[in-house]
Design a protein around this motif. Structure first.
Motif, PDB file in Angstrom:
ATOM      1  N   MET A  13       0.844  -1.189   0.000  1.00  0.00           N
ATOM      2  CA  MET A  13       0.000   0.000   0.000  1.00  0.00           C
ATOM      3  C   MET A  13       0.882   1.242   0.000  1.00  0.00           C
ATOM      4  O   MET A  13       1.908   1.284   0.671  1.00  0.00           O
ATOM      5  CB  MET A  13      -0.898   0.016   1.237  1.00  0.00           C
ATOM      6  CG  MET A  13      -2.069  -0.936   1.152  1.00  0.00           C
ATOM      7  SD  MET A  13      -3.453  -0.590   2.225  1.00  0.00           S
ATOM      8  CE  MET A  13      -2.760  -0.712   3.848  1.00  0.00           C
ATOM      9  N   GLY A  14       0.364   2.238  -0.677  1.00  0.00           N
ATOM     10  CA  GLY A  14       1.100   3.493  -0.765  1.00  0.00           C
ATOM     11  C   GLY A  14       0.916   4.339   0.468  1.00  0.00           C
ATOM     12  O   GLY A  14       0.042   4.093   1.317  1.00  0.00           O
ATOM     13  N   ILE A  15       1.724   5.358   0.570  1.00  0.00           N
ATOM     14  CA  ILE A  15       1.678   6.238   1.742  1.00  0.00           C
ATOM     15  C   ILE A  15       0.363   7.007   1.826  1.00  0.00           C
ATOM     16  O   ILE A  15      -0.128   7.284   2.922  1.00  0.00           O
ATOM     17  CB  ILE A  15       2.914   7.189   1.733  1.00  0.00           C
ATOM     18  CG1 ILE A  15       3.029   7.929   3.082  1.00  0.00           C
ATOM     19  CG2 ILE A  15       2.783   8.206   0.621  1.00  0.00           C
ATOM     20  CD1 ILE A  15       3.594   7.091   4.144  1.00  0.00           C
ATOM     21  N   GLN A  16      -0.249   7.308   0.638  1.00  0.00           N
ATOM     22  CA  GLN A  16      -1.533   8.026   0.656  1.00  0.00           C
ATOM     23  C   GLN A  16      -2.625   7.183   1.318  1.00  0.00           C
ATOM     24  O   GLN A  16      -3.454   7.702   2.065  1.00  0.00           O
ATOM     25  CB  GLN A  16      -1.986   8.389  -0.769  1.00  0.00           C
ATOM     26  CG  GLN A  16      -1.133   9.422  -1.443  1.00  0.00           C
ATOM     27  CD  GLN A  16      -0.063   8.787  -2.334  1.00  0.00           C
ATOM     28  OE1 GLN A  16       0.012   7.570  -2.464  1.00  0.00           O
ATOM     29  NE2 GLN A  16       0.780   9.631  -2.927  1.00  0.00           N
ATOM     30  N   VAL A  17      -2.635   5.876   1.043  1.00  0.00           N
ATOM     31  CA  VAL A  17      -3.631   4.995   1.631  1.00  0.00           C
ATOM     32  C   VAL A  17      -3.473   4.961   3.149  1.00  0.00           C
ATOM     33  O   VAL A  17      -4.459   5.001   3.897  1.00  0.00           O
ATOM     34  CB  VAL A  17      -3.529   3.572   1.027  1.00  0.00           C
ATOM     35  CG1 VAL A  17      -4.469   2.616   1.733  1.00  0.00           C
ATOM     36  CG2 VAL A  17      -3.832   3.611  -0.462  1.00  0.00           C
ATOM     37  N   TRP A  18      -2.247   4.917   3.639  1.00  0.00           N
ATOM     38  CA  TRP A  18      -2.010   4.912   5.081  1.00  0.00           C
ATOM     39  C   TRP A  18      -2.501   6.202   5.726  1.00  0.00           C
ATOM     40  O   TRP A  18      -3.081   6.197   6.810  1.00  0.00           O
ATOM     41  CB  TRP A  18      -0.527   4.688   5.403  1.00  0.00           C
ATOM     42  CG  TRP A  18      -0.132   3.253   5.271  1.00  0.00           C
ATOM     43  CD1 TRP A  18       0.659   2.694   4.311  1.00  0.00           C
ATOM     44  CD2 TRP A  18      -0.543   2.193   6.125  1.00  0.00           C
ATOM     45  NE1 TRP A  18       0.764   1.349   4.503  1.00  0.00           N
ATOM     46  CE2 TRP A  18       0.032   1.004   5.632  1.00  0.00           C
ATOM     47  CE3 TRP A  18      -1.338   2.098   7.265  1.00  0.00           C
ATOM     48  CZ2 TRP A  18      -0.153  -0.232   6.219  1.00  0.00           C
ATOM     49  CZ3 TRP A  18      -1.511   0.869   7.850  1.00  0.00           C
ATOM     50  CH2 TRP A  18      -0.928  -0.285   7.322  1.00  0.00           C
ATOM     51  N   PHE A  19      -2.279   7.332   5.065  1.00  0.00           N
ATOM     52  CA  PHE A  19      -2.760   8.601   5.606  1.00  0.00           C
ATOM     53  C   PHE A  19      -4.291   8.653   5.622  1.00  0.00           C
ATOM     54  O   PHE A  19      -4.901   9.181   6.562  1.00  0.00           O
ATOM     55  CB  PHE A  19      -2.201   9.788   4.814  1.00  0.00           C
ATOM     56  CG  PHE A  19      -0.798  10.151   5.209  1.00  0.00           C
ATOM     57  CD1 PHE A  19      -0.472  10.440   6.531  1.00  0.00           C
ATOM     58  CD2 PHE A  19       0.214  10.206   4.260  1.00  0.00           C
ATOM     59  CE1 PHE A  19       0.805  10.775   6.902  1.00  0.00           C
ATOM     60  CE2 PHE A  19       1.503  10.533   4.623  1.00  0.00           C
ATOM     61  CZ  PHE A  19       1.801  10.820   5.941  1.00  0.00           C
ATOM     62  N   ILE A  20      -4.925   8.092   4.607  1.00  0.00           N
ATOM     63  CA  ILE A  20      -6.392   8.071   4.580  1.00  0.00           C
ATOM     64  C   ILE A  20      -6.928   7.203   5.717  1.00  0.00           C
ATOM     65  O   ILE A  20      -7.850   7.596   6.447  1.00  0.00           O
ATOM     66  CB  ILE A  20      -6.901   7.574   3.211  1.00  0.00           C
ATOM     67  CG1 ILE A  20      -6.604   8.626   2.139  1.00  0.00           C
ATOM     68  CG2 ILE A  20      -8.404   7.276   3.262  1.00  0.00           C
ATOM     69  CD1 ILE A  20      -6.877   8.159   0.729  1.00  0.00           C
TER      70      ILE A  20
ATOM     71  N   LEU B  70      -5.427   6.397   8.523  1.00  0.00           N
ATOM     72  CA  LEU B  70      -5.128   7.083   9.779  1.00  0.00           C
ATOM     73  C   LEU B  70      -6.102   8.238  10.004  1.00  0.00           C
ATOM     74  O   LEU B  70      -6.603   8.432  11.121  1.00  0.00           O
ATOM     75  CB  LEU B  70      -3.679   7.595   9.772  1.00  0.00           C
ATOM     76  CG  LEU B  70      -3.215   8.299  11.034  1.00  0.00           C
ATOM     77  CD1 LEU B  70      -3.240   7.336  12.218  1.00  0.00           C
ATOM     78  CD2 LEU B  70      -1.818   8.858  10.839  1.00  0.00           C
ATOM     79  N   GLY B  71      -6.418   9.000   8.964  1.00  0.00           N
ATOM     80  CA  GLY B  71      -7.362  10.119   9.082  1.00  0.00           C
ATOM     81  C   GLY B  71      -8.751   9.651   9.464  1.00  0.00           C
ATOM     82  O   GLY B  71      -9.429  10.257  10.304  1.00  0.00           O
ATOM     83  N   VAL B  72      -9.220   8.556   8.849  1.00  0.00           N
ATOM     84  CA  VAL B  72     -10.534   8.013   9.172  1.00  0.00           C
ATOM     85  C   VAL B  72     -10.562   7.542  10.632  1.00  0.00           C
ATOM     86  O   VAL B  72     -11.531   7.773  11.360  1.00  0.00           O
ATOM     87  CB  VAL B  72     -10.910   6.865   8.205  1.00  0.00           C
ATOM     88  CG1 VAL B  72     -12.132   6.116   8.698  1.00  0.00           C
ATOM     89  CG2 VAL B  72     -11.151   7.404   6.813  1.00  0.00           C
ATOM     90  N   GLY B  73      -9.493   6.902  11.077  1.00  0.00           N
ATOM     91  CA  GLY B  73      -9.422   6.444  12.464  1.00  0.00           C
ATOM     92  C   GLY B  73      -9.475   7.597  13.448  1.00  0.00           C
ATOM     93  O   GLY B  73     -10.176   7.553  14.459  1.00  0.00           O
ATOM     94  N   VAL B  74      -8.735   8.661  13.156  1.00  0.00           N
ATOM     95  CA  VAL B  74      -8.715   9.836  14.045  1.00  0.00           C
ATOM     96  C   VAL B  74     -10.094  10.503  14.077  1.00  0.00           C
ATOM     97  O   VAL B  74     -10.587  10.885  15.141  1.00  0.00           O
ATOM     98  CB  VAL B  74      -7.615  10.823  13.595  1.00  0.00           C
ATOM     99  CG1 VAL B  74      -7.753  12.148  14.302  1.00  0.00           C
ATOM    100  CG2 VAL B  74      -6.238  10.231  13.857  1.00  0.00           C
ATOM    101  N   MET B  75     -10.741  10.628  12.931  1.00  0.00           N
ATOM    102  CA  MET B  75     -12.073  11.248  12.892  1.00  0.00           C
ATOM    103  C   MET B  75     -13.092  10.411  13.681  1.00  0.00           C
ATOM    104  O   MET B  75     -13.954  10.960  14.377  1.00  0.00           O
ATOM    105  CB  MET B  75     -12.543  11.416  11.441  1.00  0.00           C
ATOM    106  CG  MET B  75     -11.756  12.462  10.664  1.00  0.00           C
ATOM    107  SD  MET B  75     -11.808  14.099  11.416  1.00  0.00           S
ATOM    108  CE  MET B  75     -13.495  14.520  11.183  1.00  0.00           C
ATOM    109  N   THR B  76     -12.986   9.094  13.598  1.00  0.00           N
ATOM    110  CA  THR B  76     -13.883   8.216  14.344  1.00  0.00           C
ATOM    111  C   THR B  76     -13.688   8.423  15.849  1.00  0.00           C
ATOM    112  O   THR B  76     -14.666   8.516  16.605  1.00  0.00           O
ATOM    113  CB  THR B  76     -13.622   6.742  13.970  1.00  0.00           C
ATOM    114  OG1 THR B  76     -13.789   6.586  12.559  1.00  0.00           O
ATOM    115  CG2 THR B  76     -14.567   5.816  14.702  1.00  0.00           C
ATOM    116  N   LEU B  77     -12.450   8.519  16.296  1.00  0.00           N
ATOM    117  CA  LEU B  77     -12.175   8.760  17.716  1.00  0.00           C
ATOM    118  C   LEU B  77     -12.725  10.107  18.170  1.00  0.00           C
ATOM    119  O   LEU B  77     -13.247  10.240  19.277  1.00  0.00           O
ATOM    120  CB  LEU B  77     -10.676   8.670  18.001  1.00  0.00           C
ATOM    121  CG  LEU B  77     -10.074   7.262  17.939  1.00  0.00           C
ATOM    122  CD1 LEU B  77      -8.555   7.334  18.105  1.00  0.00           C
ATOM    123  CD2 LEU B  77     -10.684   6.387  19.015  1.00  0.00           C
ATOM    124  N   ILE B  78     -12.622  11.115  17.326  1.00  0.00           N
ATOM    125  CA  ILE B  78     -13.138  12.444  17.670  1.00  0.00           C
ATOM    126  C   ILE B  78     -14.656  12.396  17.833  1.00  0.00           C
ATOM    127  O   ILE B  78     -15.214  12.956  18.783  1.00  0.00           O
ATOM    128  CB  ILE B  78     -12.716  13.480  16.609  1.00  0.00           C
ATOM    129  CG1 ILE B  78     -11.204  13.724  16.696  1.00  0.00           C
ATOM    130  CG2 ILE B  78     -13.488  14.790  16.771  1.00  0.00           C
ATOM    131  CD1 ILE B  78     -10.646  14.555  15.565  1.00  0.00           C
TER     132      ILE B  78
END
Length: 189
Positions: A1-8, A10-18
């Motif tokens: 997986m590319g770095i963009q997929v990892w950032f996406i 990670l972003g979804v995980g952080v938004m879910t926690l918020i």
């Protein structure tokens, strides 16, 4: 997986926690405000059980009206039995209770308001300080201060309350119990 997929991811995980943290804080604020508004009423003895079973009469079909349905979601904090929940047994609550699902058994919250919405069904015994019914009850309903039967209420059994308010459209086949006497009432309005 590319770095963009990892950032996406990670972003979804952080938004879910918020979002989860926001919901947690909101529930905590509601429970604190509900705890500061406590209702106090003396606990009472159990309600009488009817002598004779009621005839099998089904309630009339609920009429559709242009009047907006009453809002029973006014209880902040407290216990909620959701519309997809089926509870069998005894529930004792020291907080407000809102029933949208099915309860087969006993609900006792003598110092707090209890509400049964249009989708709520209670079988056996329900007790509260003030009780608002817009759903179905089969059994004993005991309100320590006031019972309010809203337009879609369908009740078979015993109602014991010092004050009883019945809206047009409610269907009853009940014994109304007072301190020492009981009157048999079957009413359709």
């Amino acid at each position: 997986m590319g770095i963009q997929v990892w950032f996406i991811v990670l972003g979804v995980g952080v938004m879910t926690l918020i979002v989860w943290d926001g919901k947690r804080r909101k529930l905590k604020q509601r429970s604190l405000s509900a705890a500061s508004i406590a209702h106090h009423a003396p606990a009472a003895a159990s309600a009488p059980i009817p002598d004779k079973p009621f005839e099998a009469i089904s309630p009339p079909a609920a009429e559709t009206s242009t009047v907006a349905p009453p809002d029973l979601g006014h209880i902040r904090g407290g216990s909620r039995i959701g519309s997809a929940t089926h509870v069998l047994g005894k529930v004792i609550a020291d907080e407000p209770v809102l029933i949208k699902g099915r309860l087969e058994g006993t609900l006792i919250a003598p110092n707090h308001p209890v509400s049964v919405t249009a989708t709520g069904h209670v079988t056996s015994y329900i007790e509260g300080n003030s009780i608002d019914i817009d759903g179905q009850i089969v059994g004993t309903l005991k309100a320590n201060t006031k019972a309010t039967l809203l337009a879609r209420a369908r009740i078979v059994g015993v109602v014991e309350a010092p004050r009883l308010e019945c809206m047009a459209g409610a269907w009853l086949q009940v014994d109304v119990a007072q301190k020492t006497s009981r009157q048999r009432i079957a009413m359709v309005s």
